[in-house]
Design a protein around this motif. Structure first.
Motif, PDB file in Angstrom:
ATOM      1  N   LEU A 104       0.828  -1.204   0.000  1.00 46.67           N
ATOM      2  CA  LEU A 104       0.000   0.000   0.000  1.00 46.67           C
ATOM      3  C   LEU A 104       0.862   1.253   0.000  1.00 46.67           C
ATOM      4  CD1 LEU A 104      -2.756  -0.939   2.613  1.00 46.67           C
ATOM      5  CD2 LEU A 104      -2.795  -1.279   0.138  1.00 46.67           C
ATOM      6  N   ASP A 108      -2.844   5.111   2.152  1.00 46.25           N
ATOM      7  CA  ASP A 108      -3.645   3.918   2.435  1.00 46.25           C
ATOM      8  C   ASP A 108      -3.134   3.194   3.681  1.00 46.25           C
ATOM      9  OD1 ASP A 108      -5.375   4.356   0.344  1.00 46.25           O
ATOM     10  OD2 ASP A 108      -4.281   3.077  -1.060  1.00 46.25           O
ATOM     11  N   ASN A 109      -1.825   3.219   3.925  1.00 47.65           N
ATOM     12  CA  ASN A 109      -1.306   2.654   5.168  1.00 47.65           C
ATOM     13  C   ASN A 109      -1.861   3.398   6.371  1.00 47.65           C
ATOM     14  OD1 ASN A 109       0.986   0.495   5.641  1.00 47.65           O
ATOM     15  ND2 ASN A 109       1.302   1.295   3.580  1.00 47.65           N
ATOM     16  N   PHE A 112      -5.603   2.635   6.922  1.00 46.95           N
ATOM     17  CA  PHE A 112      -5.991   1.223   7.002  1.00 46.95           C
ATOM     18  C   PHE A 112      -6.758   0.908   8.290  1.00 46.95           C
ATOM     19  CE2 PHE A 112      -5.165  -3.252   8.017  1.00 46.95           C
ATOM     20  CZ  PHE A 112      -5.599  -3.861   6.849  1.00 46.95           C
ATOM     21  N   THR A 113      -6.183   1.272   9.449  1.00 44.73           N
ATOM     22  CA  THR A 113      -6.823   0.948  10.720  1.00 44.73           C
ATOM     23  C   THR A 113      -8.125   1.717  10.882  1.00 44.73           C
ATOM     24  OG1 THR A 113      -4.676   0.496  11.728  1.00 44.73           O
ATOM     25  CG2 THR A 113      -6.518   0.874  13.219  1.00 44.73           C
ATOM     26  N   ARG A 115     -10.170   2.586   8.561  1.00 44.31           N
ATOM     27  CA  ARG A 115     -11.194   1.907   7.757  1.00 44.31           C
ATOM     28  C   ARG A 115     -11.709   0.674   8.486  1.00 44.31           C
ATOM     29  NH1 ARG A 115      -7.915   3.373   2.996  1.00 44.31           N
ATOM     30  NH2 ARG A 115      -9.145   4.858   1.750  1.00 44.31           N
ATOM     31  N   ARG A 157      -0.595   6.561  11.329  1.00 41.28           N
ATOM     32  CA  ARG A 157      -1.546   5.446  11.320  1.00 41.28           C
ATOM     33  C   ARG A 157      -2.111   5.186  12.708  1.00 41.28           C
ATOM     34  NH1 ARG A 157       0.849  -0.338   9.981  1.00 41.28           N
ATOM     35  NH2 ARG A 157       1.883   0.194  11.942  1.00 41.28           N
TER      36      ARG A 157
END
Length: 232
Positions: A104, A108-109, A112-113, A115, A157
């Motif tokens: 990714l 997007d990294n 990620f969490t 989402r 993140r």
């Protein structure tokens, strides 16, 4: 908040296979209380149990005895399913090894969490990237980044889903002094703004001094450091 009472974690010695009963205590009747929205730092020699403590509090490892309450979750009683839900929705973690998804890109990294937790806020994520100086890298694969840049992605993140608690293991360990100072201040200020409890492990006296409370870990227990000792 974080409440720890009589926490024990044993590790097996070379002569003993049952760590639960006969091992060496790396965490020994440890006590800790951090109120919601407050921050605390933990310092100590390598191998003293600092990372083990973070793993226990995040549900990545299991205690041999004691009480672990994190944001009203009594995780010492949780099975793996409930621990997975707890990690996904309640806490953010900054690992020493980053654990970024190589397939990714940066954005997007970071997302990620959020989402997974169903709490994706693009404006919040964009602000994090801007403040951490990685907005221009949003479309790059994380494998193309330096270690320091990957560390900043990992911090973003951990904060992306606005967790109630953040655990950080040497969050500025791969950053130069100037960047470390800026990233540390961002980490603390963002947690304060979100009323997020922060517990971090660090070797840096300067980073430790930013916390509301500072502790030194030795012999499996925590000792609070007074401000004068913390700055010396």
């Amino acid at each position: 908040m974080i409440e720890v009472r009589n926490l024990v974690k044993n590790i097996a010695s070379s002569h003993r296979q049952n760590a639960q009963k006969n091992g060496i205590a790396i965490i020994d009747n440890l006590e800790l209380l951090i109120e919601q929205g407050q921050s605390a730092s933990v310092q100590g020699a390598s191998g003293c149990g600092k990372t083990t403590l973070l793993h226990l509090l995040s549900g990545l490892d299991h205690p041999c005895a004691g009480t672990l309450i994190v944001a009203k979750h009594a995780i010492h009683n949780y099975d793996e399913t409930r621990l997975d839900y707890f990690r996904r929705h309640t806490i953010g973690i900054v690992f020493q090894q980053f654990h970024l998804l190589e397939s990714l890109n940066v954005e997007d990294n970071i997302a990620f969490t959020a989402r997974l937790a169903g709490n994706l806020d693009p404006h919040h994520i964009n602000n994090l990237m801007q403040q951490l100086g990685i907005a221009d890298m949003r479309n790059q694969r994380v494998t193309k980044l330096s270690g320091g840049e990957q560390q900043r992605v990992a911090i973003a993140r951990a904060l992306a889903h606005k967790p109630r608690v953040v655990f950080a293991d040497e969050p500025t360990g791969n950053l130069d002094e100037h960047t470390s100072s800026a990233v540390s201040e961002l980490l603390f200020s963002t947690c304060r703004a979100l009323n997020t409890t922060l517990l971090l492990v660090t070797h840096s006296n300067d980073v430790a001094a930013l916390a509301d409370d500072a502790y030194h870990m030795t012999s499996g227990q925590l000792t609070k450091i007074t401000p004068s000792l913390q700055k010396s």
